[in-house]
Design a protein around this motif. Sequence first.
Motif, short mmCIF file in Angstrom:
data_model
loop_
_atom_site.label_atom_id
_atom_site.label_comp_id
_atom_site.label_asym_id
_atom_site.label_seq_id
_atom_site.Cartn_x
_atom_site.Cartn_y
_atom_site.Cartn_z
N UNK A 4 0.69 -1.30 0.10
CA UNK A 4 -0.06 -0.15 -0.09
C UNK A 4 0.81 1.37 -0.11
N UNK A 5 1.96 1.36 0.62
CA UNK A 5 2.75 2.16 0.89
C UNK A 5 3.59 2.59 -0.49
N UNK A 6 4.00 1.51 -1.09
CA UNK A 6 4.75 1.80 -2.35
C UNK A 6 3.75 2.19 -3.61
N UNK A 7 2.38 1.65 -3.24
CA UNK A 7 1.21 2.13 -4.39
C UNK A 7 1.20 3.47 -4.04
N UNK A 8 1.05 4.13 -3.00
CA UNK A 8 0.67 5.15 -2.88
C UNK A 8 1.95 6.27 -3.35
N UNK A 9 2.95 5.86 -3.06
CA UNK A 9 4.34 6.55 -3.35
C UNK A 9 4.46 6.50 -4.90
N UNK A 10 4.06 5.45 -5.61
CA UNK A 10 3.95 5.34 -7.16
C UNK A 10 3.01 6.37 -7.66
N UNK A 13 4.05 10.11 -7.22
CA UNK A 13 5.13 10.38 -8.25
C UNK A 13 4.57 10.40 -9.55
N UNK A 14 3.67 9.72 -10.13
CA UNK A 14 3.17 9.77 -11.35
C UNK A 14 2.34 10.91 -11.57
N UNK A 15 1.79 11.23 -10.43
CA UNK A 15 0.79 12.68 -10.50
C UNK A 15 1.71 13.76 -10.72
N UNK A 16 2.78 13.78 -10.06
CA UNK A 16 3.84 14.92 -10.00
C UNK A 16 4.20 15.26 -11.57
N UNK A 17 4.31 14.24 -12.48
CA UNK A 17 4.56 14.25 -13.73
C UNK A 17 3.80 15.25 -14.62
N UNK A 18 2.74 15.65 -14.04
CA UNK A 18 1.90 16.45 -14.96
C UNK A 18 1.39 17.56 -13.75
N UNK A 19 2.27 18.61 -13.57
CA UNK A 19 2.07 19.55 -12.49
C UNK A 19 0.85 20.33 -12.83
N UNK A 20 0.60 20.69 -14.22
CA UNK A 20 -0.61 21.59 -14.36
C UNK A 20 -1.79 20.88 -14.37
N UNK A 21 -1.94 19.60 -14.36
CA UNK A 21 -3.43 18.85 -14.23
C UNK A 21 -3.46 18.01 -12.87
N UNK A 22 -2.51 18.15 -11.94
CA UNK A 22 -2.14 17.31 -11.22
C UNK A 22 -3.44 17.41 -10.10
N UNK A 23 -3.80 18.59 -9.73
CA UNK A 23 -5.07 18.82 -8.75
C UNK A 23 -6.32 18.30 -9.31
#
Length: 75
Positions: A4-10, A13-23
């Motif tokens: 679960x911790x690894x999935x959340x970290x992944x 990280x993937x969400x941070x790759x698109x900073x304009x649409x992350x929210x």
Amino acid sequence: MLSAALSLALFSWLRSMHPTAAGRVYAAYGGVYIGVAALNFGSSMALGQPVTDFIGVAVSLVGMGIIMFGPRSAA
């Protein structure tokens, strides 16, 4: 627990790759997560699911829709 911790970290990280649409992506994820969690919880209850659960899911999905499809600034 480690998975679960690894999935959340992944996911983070993937969400941070698109900073304009992350929210917006996080809002969509949250709205869907709340809906699925409520359905999962309701299916395990012997007495059925209270109507307030459905109202809460509807409110979260409306909020998600406002964030996802609301006007975007040019900046």
